[in-house]
Write an enzyme that holds these catalytic residues in place. Sequence first.
Site, PDB file in Angstrom:
ATOM      1  N   CYS A   3     -44.813 -21.711  12.472  1.00 44.56           N
ATOM      2  CA  CYS A   3     -45.153 -20.683  13.466  1.00 44.56           C
ATOM      3  C   CYS A   3     -44.542 -21.102  14.800  1.00 44.56           C
ATOM      4  O   CYS A   3     -43.609 -21.918  14.830  1.00 44.56           O
ATOM      5  CB  CYS A   3     -46.656 -20.459  13.549  1.00 44.56           C
ATOM      6  SG  CYS A   3     -47.629 -21.879  14.084  1.00 44.56           S
ATOM      7  N   ARG A   9     -51.556 -20.736  13.499  1.00 42.23           N
ATOM      8  CA  ARG A   9     -51.323 -20.154  12.172  1.00 42.23           C
ATOM      9  C   ARG A   9     -50.834 -21.175  11.141  1.00 42.23           C
ATOM     10  O   ARG A   9     -51.385 -21.274  10.038  1.00 42.23           O
ATOM     11  CB  ARG A   9     -50.320 -18.995  12.270  1.00 42.23           C
ATOM     12  CG  ARG A   9     -50.863 -17.786  13.011  1.00 42.23           C
ATOM     13  CD  ARG A   9     -49.754 -16.828  13.409  1.00 42.23           C
ATOM     14  NE  ARG A   9     -48.894 -17.403  14.434  1.00 42.23           N
ATOM     15  CZ  ARG A   9     -47.823 -16.820  14.946  1.00 42.23           C
ATOM     16  NH1 ARG A   9     -47.462 -15.619  14.499  1.00 42.23           N
ATOM     17  NH2 ARG A   9     -47.118 -17.404  15.888  1.00 42.23           N
ATOM     18  N   ASP A 117     -49.920 -13.341  15.965  1.00 43.47           N
ATOM     19  CA  ASP A 117     -50.263 -14.552  16.712  1.00 43.47           C
ATOM     20  C   ASP A 117     -51.666 -14.380  17.303  1.00 43.47           C
ATOM     21  O   ASP A 117     -51.888 -13.492  18.131  1.00 43.47           O
ATOM     22  CB  ASP A 117     -49.227 -14.735  17.825  1.00 43.47           C
ATOM     23  CG  ASP A 117     -49.420 -16.039  18.571  1.00 43.47           C
ATOM     24  OD1 ASP A 117     -50.492 -16.663  18.418  1.00 43.47           O
ATOM     25  OD2 ASP A 117     -48.503 -16.426  19.302  1.00 43.47           O
TER      26      ASP A 117
END
Length: 145
Positions: A3, A9, A117
Amino acid sequence: MVCLGNICRSPLAEGILKSKLPHSTFLIDSAGTAAYHIGSAPDPRSEAIASKNGLNISHLKGRQFEVSDFDHFDYIYVMDQSNYDNVVKLARTNQDISKVDLILNKVHPGKNYDVPDPYYGGTEGFKNVYKMLDEACDVIAKELA
Ligand code: 4NP
């Protein structure tokens, strides 16, 4: 698992996939395309949603994706299109590029959906991300096993 920051994440994705495959056979790791959080623990909200689901990711430390990752890993799952672009910029060959895919393509083939996100949002975003990653990791684990 890649990420942007490697604190929200991708550490979750790493922890989830590790829980579904034997450690002795699979090397599973995560990284961020940015250098902001090198050496940092996962975001407390990621740690919390992992913990709620029986996973401990608190020992993970942020690192930045590097070109040698193309040599060490067979599959590189990215969370969103911007991660994809940043990783592919570092690719040396078409074979490197062929290792990279958006992780949600495992659940929705060819759709190129992003794992949003959750950094600037609330805990609901982390819950949502967990669910998406759990579904994708189920598919990945079944394929690899
Ligand atoms: P991640 O989330 O890419 O899922 O780890 C983010 C974490 C930190 C920042 C952005 C996204 N940041 O700008 O510091």
